[in-house]
Design a protein around this motif. Sequence first.
Motif, PDB file in Angstrom:
ATOM      1  N   ASN A   1       0.826  -1.211   0.000  1.00  0.00           N
ATOM      2  CA  ASN A   1       0.000   0.000   0.000  1.00  0.00           C
ATOM      3  C   ASN A   1       0.859   1.259   0.000  1.00  0.00           C
ATOM      4  OD1 ASN A   1      -2.450  -1.380  -0.007  1.00  0.00           O
ATOM      5  ND2 ASN A   1      -2.508  -1.519   2.224  1.00  0.00           N
ATOM      6  N   LEU A   2       1.995   1.208   0.696  1.00  0.00           N
ATOM      7  CA  LEU A   2       2.919   2.337   0.655  1.00  0.00           C
ATOM      8  C   LEU A   2       3.471   2.539  -0.756  1.00  0.00           C
ATOM      9  CD1 LEU A   2       4.991   1.892   3.957  1.00  0.00           C
ATOM     10  CD2 LEU A   2       3.420   3.756   3.409  1.00  0.00           C
ATOM     11  N   GLY A   3       3.627   1.436  -1.493  1.00  0.00           N
ATOM     12  CA  GLY A   3       4.118   1.531  -2.858  1.00  0.00           C
ATOM     13  C   GLY A   3       3.216   2.360  -3.752  1.00  0.00           C
TER      14      GLY A   3
ATOM     15  N   LEU B   1       3.698   3.609  -7.743  1.00  0.00           N
ATOM     16  CA  LEU B   1       3.554   2.284  -8.331  1.00  0.00           C
ATOM     17  C   LEU B   1       2.086   1.941  -8.520  1.00  0.00           C
ATOM     18  CD1 LEU B   1       6.177   0.356  -6.171  1.00  0.00           C
ATOM     19  CD2 LEU B   1       6.427   0.935  -8.574  1.00  0.00           C
ATOM     20  N   SER B   2       1.798   1.134  -9.516  1.00  0.00           N
ATOM     21  CA  SER B   2       0.447   0.595  -9.662  1.00  0.00           C
ATOM     22  C   SER B   2       0.261  -0.536  -8.653  1.00  0.00           C
ATOM     23  CB  SER B   2       0.233   0.080 -11.084  1.00  0.00           C
ATOM     24  OG  SER B   2       1.074  -1.037 -11.346  1.00  0.00           O
ATOM     25  N   GLU B   3      -0.953  -1.056  -8.561  1.00  0.00           N
ATOM     26  CA  GLU B   3      -1.229  -2.103  -7.580  1.00  0.00           C
ATOM     27  C   GLU B   3      -0.402  -3.353  -7.854  1.00  0.00           C
ATOM     28  OE1 GLU B   3      -5.034  -4.631  -5.766  1.00  0.00           O
ATOM     29  OE2 GLU B   3      -5.349  -3.015  -7.206  1.00  0.00           O
ATOM     30  N   SER B   4      -0.321  -3.768  -9.121  1.00  0.00           N
ATOM     31  CA  SER B   4       0.454  -4.963  -9.463  1.00  0.00           C
ATOM     32  C   SER B   4       1.949  -4.726  -9.265  1.00  0.00           C
ATOM     33  CB  SER B   4       0.167  -5.378 -10.905  1.00  0.00           C
ATOM     34  OG  SER B   4       0.519  -4.332 -11.808  1.00  0.00           O
ATOM     35  N   GLU B   5       2.419  -3.519  -9.602  1.00  0.00           N
ATOM     36  CA  GLU B   5       3.837  -3.207  -9.428  1.00  0.00           C
ATOM     37  C   GLU B   5       4.211  -3.148  -7.950  1.00  0.00           C
ATOM     38  OE1 GLU B   5       4.201  -0.459 -13.493  1.00  0.00           O
ATOM     39  OE2 GLU B   5       3.913   0.445 -11.508  1.00  0.00           O
ATOM     40  N   ALA B   6       3.311  -2.635  -7.121  1.00  0.00           N
ATOM     41  CA  ALA B   6       3.575  -2.559  -5.687  1.00  0.00           C
ATOM     42  C   ALA B   6       3.650  -3.948  -5.065  1.00  0.00           C
ATOM     43  CB  ALA B   6       2.481  -1.730  -5.002  1.00  0.00           C
TER      44      ALA B   6
END
Length: 248
Positions: A185-187, A192-197
């Motif tokens: 979530n910090l990502g 970052l996108s959700e998948s990247e995070a």
Amino acid sequence: FLFFFFSVGYSAVAINHVIDFKEKKQEIVKPVSPSELFPSLPIVQGTSKRIKVLTRLTLIVSDPSHCNLLRSTSANIRLYDIIAVFPKTEKLFHIACTTLDVDLVCINVTEKLPFYFRRPPVNMAIDRGIYFELLYTPAIKDSTLRRYTISNAISLMQICKGKNIVISSAAERPLELRGPYDVANLGLLFGLSESEAKAAVSTNCRAAMLHGETRKSACGVVYTLKKPRKVEEEETMLPACKKAKTQA
């Protein structure tokens, strides 16, 4: 401390040995074996495997001459599972991305960067399988550090497009740790996108570890992952008599 990593949902941790060449009498020593530090390791929740403890070496470089040690075939360097470099200038960042045999390039998140990220060295690092590390611990300590962390992270994301990012803690106390889902979530705040995070706390970390293993070996490392079969595929592989029973 190790058991706290296990309790928040991690299956592997890395013990970091930091070398700052600004300080005198800095020598790269052999890493301490995890079995010497932890006689018994906890079992990862939901599996039968024990938590994995890796050894990591981080070199803080502020002069091009400091990179010569990484270019040499030091016996002690090869004993570490992960090699990271923390470049302090734009020239050293370019050298780390293009020529150094490392697994991680650390991004400064505690102050405003003295240079701008450029696309050619970042793309070359991505092509070489090198990952960029962002720390989240400063962002939860202080509002000023949080601003620097988010600003520097977004500057990097504009160039790398969310590729080859690893988010880690560098925590020294259990209270500084966050679970994998909280870190993901910090990502999102880092651009970052959700998948990247999610990849930044899972698959990218594993890829950086495998990159370290290829650095030790002569050719490379093959990593296999069992792919679960779909229900339709399982039904097509059943004999005709069993198909009739299941359909009935």
